[in-house]
Design an enzyme around this catalytic site. Structure first.
Site, PDB file in Angstrom:
ATOM      1  N   GLU A   1       0.765  -1.372   0.054  1.00 29.13           N
ATOM      2  CA  GLU A   1       0.027  -0.017   0.178  1.00 29.13           C
ATOM      3  C   GLU A   1       1.058   1.163  -0.056  1.00 29.13           C
ATOM      4  O   GLU A   1       1.851   1.428   0.931  1.00 29.13           O
ATOM      5  CB  GLU A   1      -0.928  -0.028   1.325  1.00 29.13           C
ATOM      6  CG  GLU A   1      -1.972   1.228   1.319  1.00 29.13           C
ATOM      7  CD  GLU A   1      -2.732   1.239   2.566  1.00 29.13           C
ATOM      8  OE1 GLU A   1      -3.650   1.361   2.355  1.00 29.13           O
ATOM      9  OE2 GLU A   1      -2.001   1.040   3.710  1.00 29.13           O
TER      10      GLU A   1
ATOM     11  N   LYS B   1      -8.849   4.041  -2.235  1.00 30.76           N
ATOM     12  CA  LYS B   1      -9.556   3.461  -0.871  1.00 30.76           C
ATOM     13  C   LYS B   1     -10.455   4.603  -0.542  1.00 30.76           C
ATOM     14  O   LYS B   1     -10.792   5.641  -0.387  1.00 30.76           O
ATOM     15  CB  LYS B   1      -8.076   3.730   0.254  1.00 30.76           C
ATOM     16  CG  LYS B   1      -8.471   3.062   1.347  1.00 30.76           C
ATOM     17  CD  LYS B   1      -7.277   2.992   2.283  1.00 30.76           C
ATOM     18  CE  LYS B   1      -7.252   2.442   3.624  1.00 30.76           C
ATOM     19  NZ  LYS B   1      -6.005   2.302   4.333  1.00 30.76           N
TER      20      LYS B   1
ATOM     21  N   CYS C   1      -5.484  -2.493   2.120  1.00 33.31           N
ATOM     22  CA  CYS C   1      -5.412  -2.342   3.714  1.00 33.31           C
ATOM     23  C   CYS C   1      -6.652  -2.746   4.560  1.00 33.31           C
ATOM     24  O   CYS C   1      -7.197  -3.733   4.253  1.00 33.31           O
ATOM     25  CB  CYS C   1      -4.842  -0.933   4.194  1.00 33.31           C
ATOM     26  SG  CYS C   1      -4.301  -0.942   5.740  1.00 33.31           S
TER      27      CYS C   1
END
Length: 320
Positions: free
Chosen positions: A49, A140, A174
């Site tokens: 990430e 994200k 994540c």
């Protein structure tokens, strides 16, 4: 047992530290690992990430929530400047390498997109096909905890899967991997090889990777970065403040691969830079879905269904 040649895929997990907040130097390091992966027969190589150019570790070390603070402004400005402008060609070298070596790439980057001014930044998971074409950029959906001090919230545009050698590949950033509806959006598209990209810690990967494998009856990859105290470059802004509270290890890796029954293909590896290689057999997916197929015969869309908005969000739509 009859096995089709399209049932096998070799994958590579590059567990490395960035040249922190240096986009050009980190790109060069990552491209070296792309080449190494291709030389070992991999058709997919994955990176952690926001590895490009690095995770915002300073937030937890320098009172990142202090409002209108000169230190935080300096660090954020430096971070944005080192972000990835896809439209300007900052990933072109990865696209060229993917096409040259016929290898797909999934990487985490700090994206500073033009459609959101170029000054707000996003934690993005990018898939580049083996043809060198960017297939998706997933921003994200919800930055975690202190990440919200520097990353903006994304949208559903990148919740997509991609075909590679008979497999259907999807990925999340994540803690998105904890979000059941985000996982379901990928399962519904036939995902059988899931990639979770992480900044890097065993505590995040050792349980969830196996859970996702069992839930999805899919292969589940966790690829993590590394970050140690010595990995901060000497020219980092406010380095003295960062190091004053910095532990020796901020991210210890934990990259691993689980099979569709939850067993380890590659057990978690910590505290070392490495390139992990494994060959996966899709027939294992067929075997485990005999009794449970989360988006197939075990689903009840007449009772519960998921609606996913994949429109790219922006402030204004112009009609001329």
């Amino acid at each position: 047992m009859i096995t089709n040649h399209q049932d096998k895929i070799t994958v590579a997990l590059a567990q490395i530290a960035p040249v922190w907040l240096n986009r050009i130097a980190t790109t060069a390091k990552m491209l070296d690992y792309v080449q190494q992966a291709a030389q070992q027969g991999a058709r997919l190589v994955c990176f952690g990430e926001t590895l490009l150019p690095g995770y915002p570790f300073w937030l937890d070390l320098t009172d990142g929530a202090r409002f209108n603070d000169e230190v935080q402004k300096d660090l954020h400005a430096h971070y944005v400047q080192q972000g990835v402008d896809i439209e300007a060609g900052d990933l072109d070298a990865f696209c060229a390498a993917a096409k040259q070596y016929q290898i797909a790439i999934m990487l985490g980057c700090l994206e500073r997109p033009k459609d959101r001014t170029g000054y707000s930044v996003y934690c993005s998971c990018v898939y580049i096909g083996a043809d060198g074409v960017i297939g998706s950029v997933h921003r994200k959906l919800m930055p975690t905890y202190e990440e919200r001090l520097t990353w903006a919230a994304g949208d559903g545009h990148g919740l997509r899967t991609h075909a590679l050698d008979g497999f259907t590949i999807g990925g999340l950033n994540c803690w998105e991997n904890w979000m059941p509806l985000s996982r379901a959006a990928l399962y519904a598209q036939g995902e059988d090889l899931h990639v979770g990209i992480w900044p890097g810690n065993l505590r995040n990967t050792e349980d969830l990777t196996r859970f996702i494998a069992k839930e999805g009856r899919s292969f589940s990859i966790a690829v993590s970065g590394l970050m140690r105290k010595q990995d901060f470059p000497a020219d980092t802004p406010h380095l003295d403040l960062i190091l004053a509270r910095c532990p020796e290890i901020l991210a210890n890796g934990g990259s691993c691969i689980a099979a569709p029954d939850g067993s380890w293909v590659v057990e978690p590896v910590i505290d070392q830079e490495c390139l992990l290689i494994a060959t996966l057999d899709r027939n294992q997916v067929r075997r485990e879905r005999q009794n449970f197929d989360v988006a197939g015969h075990y689903s009840r869309p007449d009772v519960t269904r998921l609606v996913v908005n994949r429109q790219r969000q922006q402030l204004a739509n112009f009609e001329d």
